[in-house]
Enzyme design. Structure first.
Site, PDB file in Angstrom:
ATOM      1  CD  GLU A  57      -7.797   3.911  -1.993  1.00 20.49           C
ATOM      2  OE1 GLU A  57      -6.712   3.297  -1.996  1.00 20.49           O
ATOM      3  OE2 GLU A  57      -8.474   4.083  -0.962  1.00 20.49           O
ATOM      4  CG  ASP A  61      -5.430   1.632  -8.480  1.00 21.46           C
ATOM      5  OD1 ASP A  61      -4.329   2.199  -8.432  1.00 21.46           O
ATOM      6  OD2 ASP A  61      -5.555   0.415  -8.698  1.00 21.46           O
ATOM      7  CG  ASN A 126      -4.714   5.405  -0.166  1.00 21.51           C
ATOM      8  OD1 ASN A 126      -3.836   5.116  -0.979  1.00 21.51           O
ATOM      9  ND2 ASN A 126      -4.787   4.850   1.027  1.00 21.51           N
ATOM     10  CD  GLU A 129      -4.661   5.390  -6.097  1.00 19.88           C
ATOM     11  OE1 GLU A 129      -3.765   4.878  -6.789  1.00 19.88           O
ATOM     12  OE2 GLU A 129      -5.128   4.848  -5.071  1.00 19.88           O
TER      13      GLU A 129
END
Length: 235
Positions: A57, A61, A126, A129
């Site tokens: 994650e 991101d 989340n 990502e």
């Protein structure tokens, strides 16, 4: 009884995830273990274990930020740094990511314990990502960028989210100047039916036709041609 040398144990979860990734993102993953990890929320792993999707994650991101920075920098050559930052922030907002994740059916493959108190919408945002991080590690940045942008475009109205200026003629002019290309509009009056007069415009970039538009005025016909050309360039 053990397996014969030519027999392979069936990876049911891996096959299910592979099918889901192919359906949602349009490609077949190579390193399926990355995606198993991307879909494993920390509530599903043992206490203190690192085998969950938090690291992916974190990576996803950063990759998503770079993909969008790359895209926005190229698409809006006249926008300043502050404007580009705000535009990117709108796309990576929780609301947008959750909407994209839900439309991609990301939540169907996430093993999460029922007693975990974090909202499921937040978890799938989340996890999207984390999947982007897995895609980057699996097939590299260039393909990851193409797949990520396509997933975003297919599931949100990017222009509406960005609230961009819809003056496509100006945007096209800026783009061609940056690329050192020549843009030209050619317009002619046409008759529709028995007596309805319209203008039909074609926009050329370096003598190659890129878009057509038809309207009641020459100005609006050129605007429509520019919009069609811009859509092709943005694909």
């Amino acid at each position: 009884m053990g397996l014969w040398p030519f027999q392979r144990k069936k990876d049911v979860l891996g096959d299910r995830i592979k099918k889901a990734i192919r359906a949602s993102f349009g490609f077949t993953p190579k390193k399926i273990d990355l995606y198993k990890l991307a879909l494993c929320h920390k509530s599903h792993s043992k206490k203190g274990a690192v085998k969950n999707n938090e690291r992916l994650e974190f990576l996803g991101d950063a990759v998503l930020d770079l993909v969008l920075a790359d895209f926005l920098y190229e698409r809006y050559p006249s926008k300043k740094e502050g404007e580009l930052t705000k535009m990117r922030a709108r796309i990576v907002s929780r609301e947008c990511l959750i909407s994209i994740a839900e439309k991609l059916s990301v939540g169907k493959e996430i093993p999460v314990r029922k007693q975990f108190d974090l909202p499921r919408e937040t978890i799938i945002g989340n996890t999207l990502e984390a999947i982007i991080g897995a895609i980057y590690y699996d097939i590299g940045y260039k393909r990851c960028m193409q797949i990520t942008l396509q997933a975003i475009r297919n599931n949100i109205d990017m222009d509406k989210v960005l609230e961009v200026n819809s003056d496509y003629k100006s945007m096209l002019q800026e783009w061609t100047q940056k690329k050192k290309k020549r843009v030209e509009y050619r317009c002619e009056e046409v008759t529709i039916g028995e007596d309805e007069k319209k203008f039909e415009a074609t926009v050329f970039i370096d003598e190659e036709p890129f878009g057509n538009g038809r309207a009641g005025s020459k100005k609006n016909a050129e605007k429509r041609a520019a919009k069609q050309a811009w859509s092709k360039l943005s694909m």
